[in-house]
Design a protein around this motif. Structure first.
Motif, mmCIF file in Angstrom:
data_model
loop_
_atom_site.group_PDB
_atom_site.id
_atom_site.type_symbol
_atom_site.label_atom_id
_atom_site.label_comp_id
_atom_site.label_asym_id
_atom_site.label_seq_id
_atom_site.Cartn_x
_atom_site.Cartn_y
_atom_site.Cartn_z
ATOM 1 N N ARG A 23 0.822 -1.207 0.000
ATOM 2 C CA ARG A 23 0.000 0.000 0.000
ATOM 3 C C ARG A 23 0.857 1.259 0.000
ATOM 4 N NH1 ARG A 23 -4.441 -1.887 4.477
ATOM 5 N NH2 ARG A 23 -5.754 -3.121 3.096
ATOM 6 N N ALA A 24 1.975 1.212 0.731
ATOM 7 C CA ALA A 24 2.888 2.357 0.740
ATOM 8 C C ALA A 24 3.389 2.642 -0.673
ATOM 9 C CB ALA A 24 4.061 2.090 1.675
ATOM 10 N N GLY A 25 3.724 1.582 -1.413
ATOM 11 C CA GLY A 25 4.167 1.751 -2.796
ATOM 12 C C GLY A 25 3.076 2.318 -3.680
ATOM 13 N N MET A 96 -5.663 7.874 0.466
ATOM 14 C CA MET A 96 -6.428 6.680 0.833
ATOM 15 C C MET A 96 -7.935 6.928 0.802
ATOM 16 S SD MET A 96 -4.421 4.633 3.870
ATOM 17 C CE MET A 96 -3.914 6.006 4.879
ATOM 18 N N ARG A 97 -8.313 8.177 1.049
ATOM 19 C CA ARG A 97 -9.738 8.532 1.054
ATOM 20 C C ARG A 97 -10.224 8.937 -0.332
ATOM 21 N NH1 ARG A 97 -10.068 13.022 5.618
ATOM 22 N NH2 ARG A 97 -12.266 12.449 5.849
ATOM 23 N N ILE A 226 5.674 7.027 4.351
ATOM 24 C CA ILE A 226 4.359 6.482 4.008
ATOM 25 C C ILE A 226 4.168 5.118 4.663
ATOM 26 C CG2 ILE A 226 2.829 5.792 2.117
ATOM 27 C CD1 ILE A 226 4.431 7.730 0.321
ATOM 28 N N ALA A 227 5.241 4.319 4.732
ATOM 29 C CA ALA A 227 5.156 3.013 5.400
ATOM 30 C C ALA A 227 4.811 3.170 6.877
ATOM 31 C CB ALA A 227 6.475 2.252 5.241
ATOM 32 N N VAL A 228 5.347 4.217 7.521
ATOM 33 C CA VAL A 228 5.019 4.481 8.927
ATOM 34 C C VAL A 228 3.539 4.833 9.055
ATOM 35 C CG1 VAL A 228 5.412 6.024 10.881
ATOM 36 C CG2 VAL A 228 7.352 5.210 9.535
#
Length: 252
Positions: A23-25, A96-97, A226-228
């Motif tokens: 998802r981060a990617g 994401m939204r 973004i991964a965090v």
């Protein structure tokens, strides 16, 4: 795709490292320019500081002034990294939204929390340094516990110590997975950084050295941030059963 569909897509009940990375990617690729620019600005001072002292670090015993500069570089990297993470957090949640991602709005949200984030960076930095001096292992334990302290500070508007406690509560029960994520990102950064150093050494160009370090620093910094954020989101979903709209409603 509706916001409801997106919420369902990002609302699985278990925390998985592979899902965080994937998802981060996706989020990074969809808004590459904004994330890259924010991370580039954050990485530039540290990269330039390293470049300035690169020749001195190659050989000989480091002087006190050099060690001081290295220490400043580490602190600077941590502070700028956490501030840029706060900015990218808002952008990632908007993505994401399925809402428009605005650099101006994300800067506004991130910089509005700059004082608590700076205090968090000081508290976290000191404690992590003490953990590192205590045979390294405590450093990784604390880093794993506090991996999502910055998102907690921004989203839940908590103070430094409360943010650390909130992160510890969210990561509890999933810390081996979080540690695996941290270790994987760390290894990738080390490997790519070493490859860059070898190439730069062979080419022998200071300009190429700066550009290569800046490019990788921005790419890694953005993806790591973004991964965090995705870790924070997925931990809250897994532990509290809420969705993206509930988490990000504080930005509306």
């Amino acid at each position: 795709m509706t916001n409801t569909t997106m919420s369902a897509r990002f609302a699985e009940s278990d925390f998985r490292v592979g899902r965080v990375l994937g998802r981060a990617g996706t989020i990074f690729s969809q808004n590459f320019v904004i994330f890259f620019l924010v991370a580039l600005v954050a990485a530039a001072p540290t990269v330039l500081l390293i470049q300035r002292n690169a020749d001195v670090m190659v050989g000989g015993t480091p002087s006190a002034s050099l060690l001081l500069m290295i220490g400043i570089g580490v602190v600077l990297a941590m502070v700028l990294g956490m501030i840029s993470q706060a900015v990218m957090l808002h952008a990632a949640f908007q993505a994401m939204r399925l809402r428009p991602v605005s650099l101006g709005n994300s800067l506004k949200v991130g910089l509005a929390r700059v004082i608590p984030i700076l205090l968090l960076a000081i508290v976290m930095g000191v404690l992590l340094m003490l953990g590192f001096l205590a045979l390294v292992v405590p450093f990784f334990i604390l880093l794993t516990m506090w991996w999502v302290a910055t998102p907690a500070c921004v989203v839940e508007r908590t103070g430094p110590w409360t943010s650390l406690k909130r992160s510890a509560a969210l990561t509890k029960g999933h810390r081996w997975k979080v540690f695996g994520l941290i270790l994987l990102l760390f290894v990738i950064n080390i490997v790519v950084s070493q490859i860059i150093e070898v190439v730069v050494l062979l080419v022998g160009s200071d300009i190429l050295s700066i550009l290569a370090r800046l490019l990788w620093g921005a790419l890694y910094g953005a993806y790591n941030a973004i991964a965090v954020v995705m870790t924070y989101h997925d931990l809250r979903v897994a532990k509290e059963g809420i969705d993206i709209e509930q988490i990000a409603s504080v930005f509306d």
